[in-house]
Design a protein around this motif. Structure first.
Motif, PDB file in Angstrom:
ATOM      1  N   PHE A 165       0.818  -1.218   0.000  1.00  0.00           N
ATOM      2  CA  PHE A 165       0.000   0.000   0.000  1.00  0.00           C
ATOM      3  C   PHE A 165       0.849   1.264   0.000  1.00  0.00           C
ATOM      4  O   PHE A 165       0.392   2.326  -0.375  1.00  0.00           O
ATOM      5  CB  PHE A 165      -0.948   0.014   1.208  1.00  0.00           C
ATOM      6  CG  PHE A 165      -1.980  -1.069   1.148  1.00  0.00           C
ATOM      7  CD1 PHE A 165      -2.810  -1.190   0.036  1.00  0.00           C
ATOM      8  CD2 PHE A 165      -2.122  -1.989   2.181  1.00  0.00           C
ATOM      9  CE1 PHE A 165      -3.744  -2.203  -0.042  1.00  0.00           C
ATOM     10  CE2 PHE A 165      -3.057  -2.999   2.109  1.00  0.00           C
ATOM     11  CZ  PHE A 165      -3.875  -3.102   0.998  1.00  0.00           C
ATOM     12  N   TYR A 166       2.095   1.140   0.467  1.00  0.00           N
ATOM     13  CA  TYR A 166       2.927   2.341   0.542  1.00  0.00           C
ATOM     14  C   TYR A 166       3.674   2.627  -0.758  1.00  0.00           C
ATOM     15  O   TYR A 166       3.833   3.781  -1.151  1.00  0.00           O
ATOM     16  CB  TYR A 166       3.927   2.226   1.704  1.00  0.00           C
ATOM     17  CG  TYR A 166       4.879   3.391   1.779  1.00  0.00           C
ATOM     18  CD1 TYR A 166       4.383   4.689   1.896  1.00  0.00           C
ATOM     19  CD2 TYR A 166       6.249   3.216   1.685  1.00  0.00           C
ATOM     20  CE1 TYR A 166       5.235   5.766   1.935  1.00  0.00           C
ATOM     21  CE2 TYR A 166       7.116   4.298   1.721  1.00  0.00           C
ATOM     22  CZ  TYR A 166       6.597   5.573   1.851  1.00  0.00           C
ATOM     23  OH  TYR A 166       7.440   6.641   1.880  1.00  0.00           O
ATOM     24  N   SER A 214       3.494   7.013 -12.809  1.00  0.00           N
ATOM     25  CA  SER A 214       2.162   6.566 -12.387  1.00  0.00           C
ATOM     26  C   SER A 214       1.094   7.080 -13.336  1.00  0.00           C
ATOM     27  O   SER A 214       0.150   6.357 -13.669  1.00  0.00           O
ATOM     28  CB  SER A 214       1.857   7.070 -10.975  1.00  0.00           C
ATOM     29  OG  SER A 214       2.916   6.765 -10.113  1.00  0.00           O
ATOM     30  N   ILE A 233      -5.738   8.253  -5.012  1.00  0.00           N
ATOM     31  CA  ILE A 233      -6.010   7.243  -3.983  1.00  0.00           C
ATOM     32  C   ILE A 233      -4.937   6.152  -4.034  1.00  0.00           C
ATOM     33  O   ILE A 233      -4.436   5.691  -3.010  1.00  0.00           O
ATOM     34  CB  ILE A 233      -7.420   6.650  -4.162  1.00  0.00           C
ATOM     35  CG1 ILE A 233      -8.470   7.722  -3.855  1.00  0.00           C
ATOM     36  CG2 ILE A 233      -7.617   5.443  -3.259  1.00  0.00           C
ATOM     37  CD1 ILE A 233      -9.881   7.292  -4.168  1.00  0.00           C
ATOM     38  N   TRP A 234      -4.572   5.773  -5.258  1.00  0.00           N
ATOM     39  CA  TRP A 234      -3.529   4.750  -5.410  1.00  0.00           C
ATOM     40  C   TRP A 234      -2.224   5.224  -4.774  1.00  0.00           C
ATOM     41  O   TRP A 234      -1.449   4.438  -4.259  1.00  0.00           O
ATOM     42  CB  TRP A 234      -3.330   4.453  -6.904  1.00  0.00           C
ATOM     43  CG  TRP A 234      -2.466   3.273  -7.184  1.00  0.00           C
ATOM     44  CD1 TRP A 234      -2.713   1.976  -6.829  1.00  0.00           C
ATOM     45  CD2 TRP A 234      -1.200   3.265  -7.880  1.00  0.00           C
ATOM     46  NE1 TRP A 234      -1.694   1.166  -7.277  1.00  0.00           N
ATOM     47  CE2 TRP A 234      -0.754   1.932  -7.915  1.00  0.00           C
ATOM     48  CE3 TRP A 234      -0.425   4.255  -8.484  1.00  0.00           C
ATOM     49  CZ2 TRP A 234       0.436   1.549  -8.528  1.00  0.00           C
ATOM     50  CZ3 TRP A 234       0.765   3.882  -9.092  1.00  0.00           C
ATOM     51  CH2 TRP A 234       1.181   2.550  -9.109  1.00  0.00           C
ATOM     52  N   MET A 250      -1.783   7.033  -2.044  1.00  0.00           N
ATOM     53  CA  MET A 250      -2.066   7.602  -0.724  1.00  0.00           C
ATOM     54  C   MET A 250      -1.096   7.091   0.350  1.00  0.00           C
ATOM     55  O   MET A 250      -1.228   7.427   1.514  1.00  0.00           O
ATOM     56  CB  MET A 250      -3.468   7.214  -0.308  1.00  0.00           C
ATOM     57  CG  MET A 250      -3.499   5.739  -0.084  1.00  0.00           C
ATOM     58  SD  MET A 250      -4.903   5.075   0.673  1.00  0.00           S
ATOM     59  CE  MET A 250      -4.231   3.431   0.943  1.00  0.00           C
TER      60      MET A 250
END
Lengths: 302, 333
Positions: free
Chosen positions: B133-134, B144, B189-190, B192
């Motif tokens: 997630f990080y 990205s 969001i990706w 975050m």
């Protein structure tokens, strides 16, 4: 099953300690359901977070024709796309420019910001509060607010068209780095610096012999933040490097123009995307602890 | 407590006449003051040259006509008049930036908090999940964006193909004026992870005994969440909101690159002005408009007026933040 039990004990442990214990069977069943539910959600989320990278990778090894079809898996693995990227764009120069920018900016920042942060954290002096407030304000303001006079300044020095307007200011301190370093230095107990002073050490010696060794993780984290900030920077190079001179671009700027300017096919573009993503991921695995500590300290500590 | 005053703790008595030790100590103190000034001199110069002076100069330029070739010519309030009454693009740019402030900041924090809450229980796999997630937060934003524009491209993008399997006709995403901003929101969001790590650390920092005490008093789960977890998280939430708003006010890179790649125009050079905002100006942010006016059209005076307005808005948030210095800089603790 023993593993599951152990996990449950850990999961239930702290919260339940000291409370009257409910019947064992009841206590067990609910956490099992909860455990399953949480893991289903976590795994699903993790798949969603990893999927973009997987798709990028799969496309990067398809040949161009297949990338335009609806298939998701490459027919044969076209590793040559990765070589092709280097042929269509001055990629080596881009990576070189990014490395130069990031390394010099980080080195300059450390030389100028570590002493300032040390003074703010460990020496009481007149005006330190005002200075620290100014640093916070400078750190928080959008860079666009002050970029016009800065641009005029660098034009008069005839340094636009290069990355120096982004590298040189770090010799005079970077606000965010000073803030972060100060937060780290505050966590070093005063007893250590005081003891060194009583032993007759000057302030520079205190920095060198006491603060640097004790704050190594913090300094590493700060350095990495600035390194990545510079490596990823798009707005600064867009402002200062010349449109007509791609050889002076860093990779972040070059890859933004890549699709369209150098290549129309997605597979080559995705190969470039992988080439830019992978070093970051590799570096992360080598320095995971410093990263996580650093991010944490920006928000929580102090 | 500001450090302006307190070079000596209030209660320290002045020792009577000519005791040698204090004199030496105050000499030492003066010496340390000089050393401290020496240590901060580069940073002080940096602040003056790259922050204080440009701020003053921006305000001055905003009252002038300036094109970098001839020297600034005083025009009074003309730039501001144009900004607030005539500029055809500034309203849309400001509304887009406001959209990002209003939606991106809270949604990112909520998602980050939800994921962080799932990761608080100690388990074998926590490290792996935390990394997953990080990591997107570390990936260069331009990379990205390229990945997301490809994933969400309407014709052959994997996302719409997967949606089709479920019988859903996917939207045009980055190519649709109504979907371009939400697409950028998904990207945000990706990415975050940084917020998630901060909230996770704060969650793990909540003293266990507070929960235990509450349990003994018979508190329910939601009561513990509301009366223990939320208050303990407050400083971190304040920090995330304020830094998030500041980041949203300067939101530039992702929107610019997405517009450039989705429109098929290279963003440097000829396309700098025209590619921004694609489609139909839906992703044109306020800092981008400032950039176009200042560095594509070389209307530096007018761009300075735009910068002054941005400064006022951002400064309002900084002041709000400094009022909560205790939860932020630690000078209170």
């Amino acid at each position: 099953m023993t593993q599951l039990g152990a996990t449950l004990d850990v999961a239930v442990g702290p919260g339940a300690a000291g409370t009257p214990q409910p019947p064992a069977s009841h206590r067990r069943r609910q956490p099992v359901l909860l455990w399953v539910a949480e893991h289903v959600v976590l795994v699903a989320l993790a798949v969603l977070f990893v999927a973009p990278v997987v798709f990028v990778f799969l496309t990067s090894v398809m040949n161009n024709d297949q990338a335009l079809t609806s298939s998701l898996w490459p027919d044969h693995w076209a590793w040559s796309n990765y070589a092709h990227v280097f042929q269509v764009a001055p990629l080596a120069a881009w990576f070189g420019n990014s490395a130069l920018y990031a390394v010099l900016a980080t080195a300059f920042m450390l030389v100028s910001s570590v002493p300032a942060a040390y003074a703010l954290a460990k020496i009481e002096f007149r005006g330190s509060g005002l200075l620290f407030t100014a640093i916070i304000v400078a750190m928080l303001l959008p860079p666009q607010v002050v970029s016009i006079p800065q641009y005029v300044m660098w034009t008069k020095l005839d340094l636009t068209g290069t990355l120096w307007p982004l590298i040189l200011p770090n010799l005079l301190g970077d606000a965010f780095s000073i803030f972060l370093l100060r937060q780290f230095f505050l966590t070093i107990p005063n007893e250590y610096t005081e003891a060194a002073r009583i032993d007759g050490a000057g302030e520079l010696r205190v920095i060198w012999k006491v603060v640097l060794p004790m704050a190594k993780p913090g300094i590493a984290a700060t350095a990495m933040f600035l390194f990545f900030h510079s490596w990823n920077d798009y707005y600064g190079p867009l402002l200062y490097t010349s449109e007509a001179d791609p050889d002076h671009w860093p990779v972040a700027l070059g890859m933004a123009t890549f699709k369209g300017a150098h290549s129309v096919d997605w597979s080559t573009t995705m190969a470039l995307t992988m080439l830019v993503m992978v070093p970051v991921v590799v570096l992360f695995f080598f320095a995971q602890r410093a990263f996580v500590e650093g991010v944490t300290l920006t928000g929580v500590k102090g | 407590m500001t450090a302006l005053s307190d070079t000596r703790p209030a209660g320290v008595p002045r020792t009577p006449v000519g005791a040698p030790a204090p004199r030496r100590r105050s000499g030492l103190r003066r010496h340390r003051q000089r050393v401290a000034l020496l240590l901060v001199t580069p940073a002080l110069l940096g602040l003056l040259i790259f922050f204080v002076y440009p701020l003053i100069a921006t305000v001055f330029y905003s009252f002038t006509h300036y094109d970098l070739v001839s020297s600034p010519r005083w025009v009074g309030l003309a730039n501001y008049k144009y900004l607030f009454t005539q500029d055809p693009n500034v309203v849309q740019a400001a509304r887009n930036t406001l959209w990002f402030v209003v939606f991106m900041v809270p949604i990112r924090i909520l998602c980050a908090a939800a994921v962080a809450a799932l990761l608080t229980r100690p388990r074998r796999s926590t490290g792996v999940f935390r990394t997953v997630f990080y990591l997107p937060a570390l990936v260069p934003p331009v990379a990205s964006v390229l990945a997301f524009v490809y994933l969400f491209n309407p014709g052959l993008g994997p996302v719409n193909r997967v949606l089709k399997v479920f019988g859903i006709e996917g939207p045009l995403w980055f190519n649709d004026p109504h979907w371009a901003k939400p697409s950028l929101l998904l990207l945000a969001i990706w990415m975050m992870g940084d917020v998630m790590i901060i909230i996770l650390a704060a969650l793990l920092d909540v003293p266990r005994d507070q929960y235990e005490a509450a349990s003994i008093d018979g508190a329910k789960g939601y009561q513990k969440a509301w009366y223990i977890t939320v208050p303990n998280l407050r400083p971190v939430i304040v920090f995330s909101v304020v830094t998030g708003v500041i980041a949203a006010l300067q939101y530039f890179t992702e929107a610019a690159v997405a517009a450039g790649v989705a429109s098929g125009k290279a963003l440097v050079g000829e396309g700098t002005g025209s590619g921004l905002g694609y489609p139909e100006g839906s992703t044109l942010t306020y800092p981008q408009w400032l950039y176009v006016e200042g560095f594509s059209n070389y209307a530096l005076g007018y761009a300075s007026a735009l910068a002054v307005v941005l400064f006022v808005v951002a400064a309002a948030f900084v002041v709000f933040l400094l009022r909560r210095t205790k939860s932020f800089t630690g000078s209170g603790s």
